[in-house]
Write an enzyme that holds these catalytic residues in place. Structure first.
Site, PDB file in Angstrom:
ATOM      1  N   GLY A   1     -10.981 -39.410 -42.421  1.00  0.00           N
ATOM      2  CA  GLY A   1     -11.169 -40.846 -42.630  1.00  0.00           C
ATOM      3  C   GLY A   1     -10.285 -41.645 -41.691  1.00  0.00           C
ATOM      4  CB  ALA A   2     -10.721 -43.480 -38.719  1.00  0.00           C
TER       5      ALA A   2
ATOM      6  CE  LYS B   1     -19.795 -41.558 -44.581  1.00  0.00           C
ATOM      7  NZ  LYS B   1     -20.147 -42.326 -45.776  1.00  0.00           N
TER       8      LYS B   1
ATOM      9  CD  GLU C   1      -9.662 -62.049 -49.779  1.00  0.00           C
ATOM     10  OE1 GLU C   1     -10.180 -61.004 -49.380  1.00  0.00           O
ATOM     11  OE2 GLU C   1      -8.549 -62.458 -49.390  1.00  0.00           O
TER      12      GLU C   1
ATOM     13  CG  ASP D   1      -8.287 -47.942 -51.553  1.00  0.00           C
ATOM     14  OD1 ASP D   1      -7.131 -48.338 -51.332  1.00  0.00           O
ATOM     15  OD2 ASP D   1      -9.261 -48.719 -51.648  1.00  0.00           O
TER      16      ASP D   1
END
Ligand code: FAD
Ligand code: NAD
Length: 406
Positions: A10-11, A38, A170, A300
């Protein structure tokens, strides 16, 4: 001696910052570092609500990974993680498999749907570039359709946002700016469009400073946002959203229901056998999983309890970026055969939430409250500081937010 294989999955904020830190602190011959993601780009999740509303183009939000990664030190693989086999020290990707000596899991979040019927099928989510772009285009399509029908229904122009946490607030803030522009563009009177924010708790932004919550609601209401507070979403159907308030069942006809009412860690984590709560692994203080000395979790997918409140820290980009420092340090220590791992100690600087392009609320630097334009400038400073940390002055100048008088 064999070079250890370090694999980062994951980036997002956690994964890419771990990679950047490692490339700065380790020599080319010390380890084989692989980063798997991905897409070819990293995206700033914290800007996705702007892309979804159409107030910021998604190309501003995405950053090509090869622009920030030193490919002589980090091997980038564009591929999708399918599963992790920690007992075999192996990761299965869609197109290949990798073996590791040290693994960093940074696969980010998914929507938490709480088993609410119809949510997965009929609601949109602000999850990534593609899902945000879909929301923007879907809203525009419904506006365009409106004047091409003989008897257009209100469902075309009712935009319903589930949840008045920071994401929901937001997003409606951006919509409040965008809708008047869309109305002009598509010949639609502004009063025909409804932006409705549905929140189950007795207040918007539960747990946040009450004076700032009041400021936010007043600002948003003055720009046409309707709040349904104490309203529990029960179902999403092809016709719209159903909530319950004061034991009454209310249906809002809508083609556009956006779910912003909660997140969980990536389900690959649980499916791979790691013990997790809603996809989040309760990590040790050095950010390793309880059961595997060679597996770290960042962002997360990691769960850390705040000792002061005895509750988990909310999953934020701020946490993910800080955790990456500790994870990168500890991976380097192990890869060098050393033993002194450092504990993760969050140094939270506060929270600032935007309410559109020139309004915001925030609590920073030990309880200093900000609202309005000064909070909005602070939000842009935070965003720009991240770009500087990630890719230096070049990236800041390319992607930064400088128009504080927009
Ligand atoms: P993510 O940012 O979720 O990135 C995960 C990465 O993993 C992505 O690149 C994804 O493509 C990749 N990936 C996922 N699955 C796979 C797979 N199977 N194979 C390969 N790659 C995969 N926090 C703040 O601190 N401040 C804010 O202002 C703020 N604003 C927010 C606004 C919005 C609209 C949202 C939705 C969240 C906001 N947050 C904010 C929360 C913050 O964005 C998250 O906490 C943060 O993105 C988590 O970072 P992460 O590194 O864990 O993962
Ligand atoms: P959240 O969990 O913080 O908020 C979700 C909201 O949805 C809550 O207010 C909850 O009461 C409500 N909700 C849940 N189920 C509901 C239902 N059935 N009906 C109606 N309302 C319901 O989620 P989020 O806002 O997506 O935020 C996720 C994480 O990202 C959090 O940690 C947050 O702090 C962070 N974040 C931070 C910022 C910022 O710092 N500016 C912005 C966005 C997100």
């Amino acid at each position: 001696m064999k070079k250890p294989n370090i694999v980062i999955l994951g980036a997002g904020y956690g994964g890419i910052m771990t990679a950047v830190k490692l490339q700065k602190s380790m020599g080319v011959n010390e380890a084989n570092i692989s980063l798997v993601n991905k897409h070819s780009y990293h995206y700033q999740t914290t800007w996705l609500h702007e892309n979804a509303a159409g107030t910021l183009h998604h190309d501003r939000t995405r950053i090509q990974i090869k622009d920030v990664i030193d490919t002589s030190k980090v091997n980038f693989l564009q591929d999708t993680v399918i599963s992790i086999q920690p007992d075999e020290k192996k990761v299965t990707l869609e197109n290949t498999a990798l073996v590791y000596d040290y693994l960093v899991i940074g696969l980010g979040f998914e929507a938490e749907t709480f088993g609410i019927p119809g949510l997965k099928e009929h609601a949109f989510g602000i999850k990534n570039i593609n899902s945000s772009r879909l929301i923007r285009q879907h809203i525009e399509y419904n506006f365009a359709k409106y004047n091409n029908l003989k008897n257009p229904g209100e469902e075309l122009l009712n935009i319903v946002v589930g949840g008045a946490g920071f994401t929901g607030i937001e997003f409606v803030g951006e919509l409040a700016n965008r809708v008047p522009e869309l109305c002009k563009e598509y010949d639609i009177p502004r009063e025909k469009v409804r932006i409705i924010n549905v929140e189950a708790a007795p207040t918007a932004l539960p747990g946040f400073d009450p004076a700032l919550v009041e400021y936010a609601m007043n600002s948003l209401e003055s720009r046409g946002v309707e709040f349904k507070i104490g309203a529990m979403i029960k179902e999403v159907t092809p016709e719209g959203l159903v909530y319950e308030k004061d034991e009454q069942r209310v249906e809002i006809p809508s083609n556009t229901v956006v779910w912003a009412a909660g997140v969980r860690g990536n389900s690959i984590v649980e499916e791979s056998g790691f013990e997790a709560m809603r996809g989040r692994v309760k990590v040790r203080e050095d950010m390793r999983t309880p059961d595997y000395d060679d597996v770290f979790v960042v962002g997360d997918c990691a769960l850390i309890i705040n000792e002061e409140t005895d509750r988990p820290y909310p999953p934020t980009a701020q946490m993910a970026i800080q955790q990456a420092d500790t994870v990168a340090h500890n991976v380097k220590v192990l890869a060098r055969g050393e033993k002194e791992l450092e504990p993760f100690e969050p140094n939270l600087q506060g929270t600032v939430a935007s309410l559109g392009h020139d309004d915001a609320i925030g609590v920073v630097f030990n309880d200093k409250k900000l609202f309005g334009w000064s909070a909005s400038v602070m939000k842009k400073v935070i965003d720009n500081r991240y770009l500087l940390k990630l890719g230096g002055i070049g990236l800041l100048l390319k992607k930064g937010k400088f128009n504080i008088f927009r």
